[in-house]
Write a protein that holds these residues in place. Structure first.
Motif, PDB file in Angstrom:
ATOM      1  N   ALA A 237       0.966  -1.203   0.085  1.00 11.24           N
ATOM      2  CA  ALA A 237      -0.037   0.175   0.133  1.00 11.24           C
ATOM      3  C   ALA A 237       0.906   1.100   0.264  1.00 11.24           C
ATOM      4  O   ALA A 237       0.628   2.230  -0.286  1.00 11.24           O
ATOM      5  N   GLU A 241       0.475   3.020  -5.703  1.00  6.98           N
ATOM      6  CA  GLU A 241      -0.435   3.700  -5.601  1.00  6.98           C
ATOM      7  C   GLU A 241      -1.993   3.383  -5.558  1.00  6.98           C
ATOM      8  O   GLU A 241      -2.134   2.288  -6.205  1.00  6.98           O
ATOM      9  N   ASP A 242      -2.626   3.468  -4.507  1.00  5.75           N
ATOM     10  CA  ASP A 242      -4.082   3.089  -4.265  1.00  5.75           C
ATOM     11  C   ASP A 242      -4.946   3.105  -5.941  1.00  5.75           C
ATOM     12  O   ASP A 242      -4.680   4.067  -6.494  1.00  5.75           O
ATOM     13  N   SER A 243      -5.646   2.246  -5.998  1.00  9.39           N
ATOM     14  CA  SER A 243      -6.496   2.115  -7.312  1.00  9.39           C
ATOM     15  C   SER A 243      -5.667   2.587  -8.705  1.00  9.39           C
ATOM     16  O   SER A 243      -6.422   2.777  -9.745  1.00  9.39           O
ATOM     17  N   THR A 259      -5.336  -6.270   0.677  1.00  5.58           N
ATOM     18  CA  THR A 259      -4.379  -5.243   0.139  1.00  5.58           C
ATOM     19  C   THR A 259      -4.253  -5.044  -1.304  1.00  5.58           C
ATOM     20  O   THR A 259      -4.565  -4.096  -1.827  1.00  5.58           O
ATOM     21  N   LYS A 262      -7.471  -3.482  -2.902  1.00  5.58           N
ATOM     22  CA  LYS A 262      -7.402  -1.975  -2.574  1.00  5.58           C
ATOM     23  C   LYS A 262      -6.403  -1.051  -3.620  1.00  5.58           C
ATOM     24  O   LYS A 262      -6.538  -0.201  -3.834  1.00  5.58           O
ATOM     25  N   LEU A 263      -5.549  -2.030  -4.205  1.00  9.28           N
ATOM     26  CA  LEU A 263      -4.684  -1.232  -5.114  1.00  9.28           C
ATOM     27  C   LEU A 263      -5.174  -1.172  -6.544  1.00  9.28           C
ATOM     28  O   LEU A 263      -4.733  -0.572  -7.655  1.00  9.28           O
ATOM     29  N   ASP A 287     -14.421  -3.078  -1.147  1.00  2.00           N
ATOM     30  CA  ASP A 287     -13.440  -2.917  -2.302  1.00  2.00           C
ATOM     31  C   ASP A 287     -14.170  -3.711  -3.527  1.00  2.00           C
ATOM     32  O   ASP A 287     -13.771  -3.218  -4.697  1.00  2.00           O
ATOM     33  N   LYS A 291     -15.909  -0.977  -6.261  1.00  2.00           N
ATOM     34  CA  LYS A 291     -15.136  -0.885  -7.626  1.00  2.00           C
ATOM     35  C   LYS A 291     -15.239  -1.657  -8.879  1.00  2.00           C
ATOM     36  O   LYS A 291     -14.785  -1.410  -9.760  1.00  2.00           O
TER      37      LYS A 291
END
Length: 356
Positions: A237, A241-243, A259, A262-263, A287, A291
């Motif tokens: 994380a 970078e997230d997303s 985790t 979340k990425l 998540d 998404k």
């Protein structure tokens, strides 16, 4: 002929190197002389009984615990057919055909498609050589004629034996996830057999590849074309970078799956065909659904996968990764070294020379 017979769930004592009859090809089958056979997690997992629903830890944890579970659900499709011959990867030479069967000529070098969709590709039903019937840890093996692919290249037998399971599994995940040059792809376990295959095959498709591997192997993974490497154990994380990731190819699993989600970017695809760090994980379902993620399980290989690999090799688009070759009788040593995870590339077993 000489073969390694796996007699049941348990430790290395369940691997018996002994004489067994040479198999006779039935109608629709081909008899191959085994030139080399790759070593994979699959054989170790099957011997240990890791596919049992009672197992919650990773392969290494179960191996260190000693004997595998005395469970009847230790197989992935049904009970494992002990005693039998393992060996999922086979580079072989055509020796004979069953009655009324045709295919590559006697003497031709072939690879065997280890995952077989015998009910057709409209059905996800599948069987695997060396998990559902005898495999390539022997001097000879019989397989369905439909699963034999002639190959023309300058690779050695040992190099070709690294391909079927690892690269077939990797290509199948990339195919199912629809990976293209527009994708940012994260692969875990990138120094392993499947992971290193993912790096090569994803770069062949033009994807931007972020590879997670042990710190001592980062240079080796980078040499395969990875655009970014991250040492295993670092906080992903923080490193990524997230997303920002379109595709995750994850055969490690364990505690990190939450985790990884979340990425992932909106509409991202998570594909997996393994869980070497452990099959039990926790995710935040928000998540997943907020998404619009897709989670793709990959066991049955799709129809284009293996022909694709044959073409990639013949066109010079892949690089063989051989860590070490062992004599067939030294299978226990090979599996012990395999589980240390200090190698880069694949281990291969070579049967004793057949004097004809």
């Amino acid at each position: 002929m000489k073969a390694v017979v796996t007699t049941g769930n348990g430790g290395y004592d369940k691997l018996e190197y002994r004489d067994v009859p040479i198999p006779v090809p039935a109608p629709g089958e081909v008899l191959l002389k085994v030139l080399a056979a790759g070593v994979n997690n699959t054989e170790i997992n099957t011997r240990l009984g890791w596919y049992s629903s009672s197992v919650e830890g990773g392969t290494e944890q179960l191996s260190q615990a000693g004997d595998g579970p005395a469970s009847e659900d230790g197989g992935w499709n049904e009970s494992t057919p002990f005693p039998f011959i393992q060996g999922t990867d086979c580079c072989g030479e055509v020796v004979a055909w069953g009655p009324g069967t045709n295919g590559p000529a006697i003497g031709k070098r072939v690879l065997v498609r280890a995952c077989m969709r015998l009910n057709g590709f409209d059905s996800l039903d599948n069987i695997w050589m060396a998990s559902d019937f005898d495999g390539a840890f022997a001097q000879y093996v019989t397989v369905p004629a439909s699963e034999v692919f002639e190959i023309h290249c300058d690779w050695s037998d040992v190099e070709l034996a690294t391909i079927p399971c690892a690269y077939g599994t990797a290509e199948n995940m990339l195919h199912r996830a629809g990976v293209t040059s527009a994708d940012r792809l994260l692969v875990t376990g990138a120094s392993g057999g499947v992971g290193s295959a993912v790096v090569q095959l994803a770069k062949r498709r033009g994807a931007h590849v972020i590879a997670v591997a042990g710190e001592r192997k980062l240079d080796s993974v980078r040499s395969l074309g990875a655009d970014q490497v991250v040492a295993r154990g670092l906080d992903l994380a923080v490193q990524i970078e997230d997303s920002s990731v379109d595709v995750v190819i994850d055969n490690v699993a364990g505690e990190q799956v939450g985790t990884l989600l979340k990425l992932m970017s909106r509409g991202g695809r998570y594909a997996s065909s393994g869980a070497i760090a452990g099959p039990i994980t926790t995710i935040d379902m928000r998540d997943f659904y907020l998404k619009d993620l897709r989670m793709i399980g990959c066991t049955a290989w799709d129809e284009p996968v293996f022909p694709n690999l044959i073409g990639y090799i013949e066109n010079g688009e892949l690089r063989p990764l051989v860590a070490k070759a062992f004599e067939l009788q030294d299978i226990a040593t090979a599996q012990q070294e395999f589980l240390k995870k200090t190698h880069f590339g694949n281990f291969v077993l070579v049967p004793p020379l057949i004097r004809e």
